[in-house]
Scaffold this motif. Structure first.
Motif, PDB file in Angstrom:
ATOM      1  N   TRP A  88      16.072 -16.636  -3.806  1.00  0.00           N
ATOM      2  CA  TRP A  88      14.643 -16.778  -3.497  1.00  0.00           C
ATOM      3  C   TRP A  88      14.275 -15.930  -2.285  1.00  0.00           C
ATOM      4  N   GLY A  89      15.102 -15.966  -1.239  1.00  0.00           N
ATOM      5  CA  GLY A  89      14.828 -15.157  -0.057  1.00  0.00           C
ATOM      6  C   GLY A  89      14.927 -13.672  -0.341  1.00  0.00           C
ATOM      7  N   LEU A  90      15.998 -13.245  -1.032  1.00  0.00           N
ATOM      8  CA  LEU A  90      16.174 -11.828  -1.358  1.00  0.00           C
ATOM      9  C   LEU A  90      15.088 -11.337  -2.310  1.00  0.00           C
ATOM     10  N   TYR A  91      14.620 -12.211  -3.180  1.00  0.00           N
ATOM     11  CA  TYR A  91      13.526 -11.878  -4.105  1.00  0.00           C
ATOM     12  C   TYR A  91      12.287 -11.436  -3.330  1.00  0.00           C
ATOM     13  N   PHE A  92      11.926 -12.203  -2.290  1.00  0.00           N
ATOM     14  CA  PHE A  92      10.761 -11.825  -1.488  1.00  0.00           C
ATOM     15  C   PHE A  92      11.058 -10.605  -0.628  1.00  0.00           C
ATOM     16  N   GLY A  93      12.291 -10.481  -0.137  1.00  0.00           N
ATOM     17  CA  GLY A  93      12.651  -9.306   0.646  1.00  0.00           C
ATOM     18  C   GLY A  93      12.523  -8.027  -0.159  1.00  0.00           C
ATOM     19  N   ILE A  94      12.991  -8.038  -1.410  1.00  0.00           N
ATOM     20  CA  ILE A  94      12.881  -6.865  -2.283  1.00  0.00           C
ATOM     21  C   ILE A  94      11.425  -6.560  -2.608  1.00  0.00           C
ATOM     22  N   LEU A  95      10.635  -7.614  -2.866  1.00  0.00           N
ATOM     23  CA  LEU A  95       9.203  -7.405  -3.137  1.00  0.00           C
ATOM     24  C   LEU A  95       8.504  -6.757  -1.944  1.00  0.00           C
ATOM     25  N   ILE A  96       8.806  -7.236  -0.748  1.00  0.00           N
ATOM     26  CA  ILE A  96       8.185  -6.677   0.464  1.00  0.00           C
ATOM     27  C   ILE A  96       8.587  -5.217   0.635  1.00  0.00           C
ATOM     28  N   PHE A  97       9.848  -4.889   0.340  1.00  0.00           N
ATOM     29  CA  PHE A  97      10.304  -3.490   0.415  1.00  0.00           C
ATOM     30  C   PHE A  97       9.548  -2.621  -0.583  1.00  0.00           C
ATOM     31  N   ILE A  98       9.422  -3.091  -1.836  1.00  0.00           N
ATOM     32  CA  ILE A  98       8.715  -2.329  -2.868  1.00  0.00           C
ATOM     33  C   ILE A  98       7.249  -2.136  -2.482  1.00  0.00           C
ATOM     34  N   GLU A  99       6.645  -3.178  -1.918  1.00  0.00           N
ATOM     35  CA  GLU A  99       5.243  -3.062  -1.499  1.00  0.00           C
ATOM     36  C   GLU A  99       5.083  -2.012  -0.405  1.00  0.00           C
ATOM     37  N   ARG A 100       6.010  -1.989   0.538  1.00  0.00           N
ATOM     38  CA  ARG A 100       5.912  -1.020   1.634  1.00  0.00           C
ATOM     39  C   ARG A 100       6.126   0.402   1.142  1.00  0.00           C
ATOM     40  N   VAL A 101       6.987   0.576   0.140  1.00  0.00           N
ATOM     41  CA  VAL A 101       7.299   1.920  -0.348  1.00  0.00           C
ATOM     42  C   VAL A 101       6.130   2.515  -1.124  1.00  0.00           C
ATOM     43  N   PHE A 102       5.576   1.734  -2.083  1.00  0.00           N
ATOM     44  CA  PHE A 102       4.500   2.328  -2.883  1.00  0.00           C
ATOM     45  C   PHE A 102       3.504   1.311  -3.461  1.00  0.00           C
ATOM     46  N   LEU A 103       3.930   0.062  -3.684  1.00  0.00           N
ATOM     47  CA  LEU A 103       3.102  -0.852  -4.456  1.00  0.00           C
ATOM     48  C   LEU A 103       1.803  -1.233  -3.751  1.00  0.00           C
ATOM     49  N   SER A 104       1.843  -1.414  -2.425  1.00  0.00           N
ATOM     50  CA  SER A 104       0.627  -1.783  -1.694  1.00  0.00           C
ATOM     51  C   SER A 104      -0.445  -0.713  -1.836  1.00  0.00           C
ATOM     52  N   ASN A 105      -0.055   0.546  -1.718  1.00  0.00           N
ATOM     53  CA  ASN A 105      -1.022   1.642  -1.875  1.00  0.00           C
ATOM     54  C   ASN A 105      -1.612   1.653  -3.279  1.00  0.00           C
ATOM     55  N   LEU A 106      -0.761   1.397  -4.276  1.00  0.00           N
ATOM     56  CA  LEU A 106      -1.240   1.364  -5.653  1.00  0.00           C
ATOM     57  C   LEU A 106      -2.224   0.227  -5.878  1.00  0.00           C
ATOM     58  N   LEU A 107      -1.873  -0.981  -5.375  1.00  0.00           N
ATOM     59  CA  LEU A 107      -2.750  -2.142  -5.560  1.00  0.00           C
ATOM     60  C   LEU A 107      -4.080  -1.958  -4.841  1.00  0.00           C
ATOM     61  N   ASN A 108      -4.066  -1.282  -3.690  1.00  0.00           N
ATOM     62  CA  ASN A 108      -5.307  -1.045  -2.942  1.00  0.00           C
ATOM     63  C   ASN A 108      -6.272  -0.130  -3.689  1.00  0.00           C
ATOM     64  N   LYS A 109      -5.741   0.705  -4.564  1.00  0.00           N
ATOM     65  CA  LYS A 109      -6.583   1.622  -5.331  1.00  0.00           C
ATOM     66  C   LYS A 109      -7.167   0.963  -6.578  1.00  0.00           C
ATOM     67  N   LEU A 110      -6.550  -0.126  -7.011  1.00  0.00           N
ATOM     68  CA  LEU A 110      -6.992  -0.825  -8.213  1.00  0.00           C
ATOM     69  C   LEU A 110      -8.008  -1.910  -7.859  1.00  0.00           C
ATOM     70  N   PRO A 111      -8.784  -2.404  -8.839  1.00  0.00           N
ATOM     71  CA  PRO A 111      -9.700  -3.524  -8.584  1.00  0.00           C
ATOM     72  C   PRO A 111      -8.952  -4.734  -8.013  1.00  0.00           C
ATOM     73  N   LYS A 112      -9.634  -5.531  -7.224  1.00  0.00           N
ATOM     74  CA  LYS A 112      -9.028  -6.656  -6.514  1.00  0.00           C
ATOM     75  C   LYS A 112      -8.352  -7.643  -7.450  1.00  0.00           C
ATOM     76  N   ILE A 113      -8.858  -7.772  -8.685  1.00  0.00           N
ATOM     77  CA  ILE A 113      -8.308  -8.744  -9.623  1.00  0.00           C
ATOM     78  C   ILE A 113      -6.840  -8.469  -9.920  1.00  0.00           C
ATOM     79  N   PHE A 114      -6.428  -7.195  -9.871  1.00  0.00           N
ATOM     80  CA  PHE A 114      -5.027  -6.859 -10.120  1.00  0.00           C
ATOM     81  C   PHE A 114      -4.121  -7.399  -9.013  1.00  0.00           C
ATOM     82  N   SER A 115      -4.587  -7.303  -7.756  1.00  0.00           N
ATOM     83  CA  SER A 115      -3.811  -7.832  -6.635  1.00  0.00           C
ATOM     84  C   SER A 115      -3.668  -9.342  -6.736  1.00  0.00           C
ATOM     85  N   ILE A 116      -4.756 -10.015  -7.107  1.00  0.00           N
ATOM     86  CA  ILE A 116      -4.719 -11.473  -7.241  1.00  0.00           C
ATOM     87  C   ILE A 116      -3.761 -11.879  -8.359  1.00  0.00           C
ATOM     88  N   PHE A 117      -3.855 -11.198  -9.507  1.00  0.00           N
ATOM     89  CA  PHE A 117      -2.976 -11.498 -10.636  1.00  0.00           C
ATOM     90  C   PHE A 117      -1.521 -11.255 -10.264  1.00  0.00           C
TER      91      PHE A 117
END
Length: 389
Positions: free
Chosen positions: A244-273
């Motif tokens: 459970w801890g490593l799951y969130f750690g990997i997600l946070i790493f992926i978000e920092r690498v590219f996913l956060s930028n991608l989600l910011n470009k998409l409509p807000k509903i995608f981030s919520i989903f």
């Protein structure tokens, strides 16, 4: 540090270590499961933070053993947090003020926390056990999702309710504890979620593990994985908590690498989903202490197996508790808080309404206290989720 962590390791992790040692070596060394001293993880982390801060010359050492014991053994937050650092209350140990205003605020906060625990968390817990506590063959896809959603409601209102009660009791006694939750379910990413969830634990690992290891400056991936490995292990002596801890750690790493930028470009509903999916999947590893059960329920949730989407019994239970689910969702956001503030400002500036809004708060508090007391007396289901800590 050796004494503090040694005691924690002995009571909390010795059985876990020996079980894994037996499994790896094919030995059968007898292990003994110790009962955890109440609140051991919380006061161990508090004493660690005190020792390190004194060593770093951030605070002077407390020369009175009784005042130090007062800090370590303060009952409001001893068994369920938040983790209180000595630097936050050092001055208040000698110079705290108890006023009628702080006393009133403390009572109000305590009642809110008690109501969260008894009225929302306990009911949600019964519902989650209804959908997740049976045999796997009884599950449906909709039932599995609704069950883990109810567990997400339970664990938030349970833990934030305990934190509210601790903060309220602290105010009554003249101590100001920092906030431990900031509406985590309005987050749009794993990173934001962990800035809002169990804030005292996150800041502890940041200041005493992550930054000393190098933080973002060097060996960033290693530091991130160590912190999230320890975060998971802190929650329980079991591999599902580590995952459970490593799951969130990997997600946070992926978000920092590219996913956060991608989600910011998409409509807000995608981030919520995205956030709803990842947080509910994460709670699966928290609910099921057996790893195989967790993986099986994930298969059911994503339709990998011969399971019905929904059956009549599941549909009836969901429909009967739909209003409760909607109310719980609303209460896990700042909507009510903002409405109360807006109403207070409106009354203050109004020429026609001439009354003190605090009277309404008193009436609401009295009602919540009566309802909570009645439920405590009548309920047989009143779990303490944080006995593991």
């Amino acid at each position: 540090m050796i004494v503090n962590l040694g005691l924690l390791g002995f009571f909390k992790y010795s059985g876990f270590i020996m079980d894994n040692f037996n499994m790896l070596t094919n030995l059968n060394i007898e292990t003994h499961a110790f009962n955890l001293p109440i609140g051991i993880s919380f006061y161990t982390f508090q004493t660690i933070s005190y020792v390190i801060d004194v060593y770093r010359d951030k605070i002077p050492a407390q020369r009175s053993p009784f005042k130090l014991l007062l800090y370590v053994s303060m009952f409001p937050q001893l068994i369920a947090g938040p983790i209180v650092r000595y630097t936050d209350i050092a001055k208040q140990i000698d110079n705290r003020k108890i006023t009628s205003r702080s006393f009133s605020k403390g009572i109000n906060r305590f009642i809110i926390g008690l109501s969260k625990k008894v009225i929302i968390a306990n009911i949600a817990g019964e519902l989650s056990d209804k959908f997740l506590g049976g045999t796997m063959m009884e599950y449906t896809v909709a039932g599995a999702w609704f069950g883990i959603f109810m567990f997400a409601i339970q664990i938030y209102f349970d833990f934030s309710g305990y934190s509210d009660m601790a903060i309220g009791l602290g105010k009554i006694l003249g101590f100001d504890y920092k906030e431990n939750f900031n509406y985590p379910y309005i987050s749009k990413s794993a990173s934001e979620f962990w800035r809002r969830w169990h804030i005292s634990l996150g800041s502890f690992f940041r200041d005493y593990v992550y930054i000393p290891l190098g933080g973002n400056r060097k060996h960033y991936i290693r530091n991130l994985l160590i912190v999230w490995f320890l975060t998971g292990l802190w929650h329980g002596a079991s591999w599902n908590f580590v995952l459970w801890g490593l799951y969130f750690g990997i997600l946070i790493f992926i978000e920092r690498v590219f996913l956060s930028n991608l989600l910011n470009k998409l409509p807000k509903i995608f981030s919520i989903f995205y956030f709803v999916i990842i947080v509910l999947v994460g709670w699966v590893f928290f609910y099921f202490t057996n790893l195989s059960d967790a993986l099986n329920i994930l298969k059911i949730m994503f339709g990998l197996g011969n399971f019905d989407l929904i059956n009549l019994e599941t549909k009836i239970y969901i429909m009967n508790n739909l209003y409760f689910a909607i109310i719980a969702i609303v209460l896990s956001t700042p909507i009510i808080k903002n409405l109360v503030k807006s109403f207070a400002i409106y009354v203050k500036n109004s020429d026609t309404l001439n009354f003190d809004p605090s009277y309404i708060r008193t009436i609401v508090n009295a009602g919540l206290l009566l309802l909570s007391t009645a439920l405590l007396v009548g309920q047989t289901y009143n779990p303490f989720l944080y006995f593991r800590f």
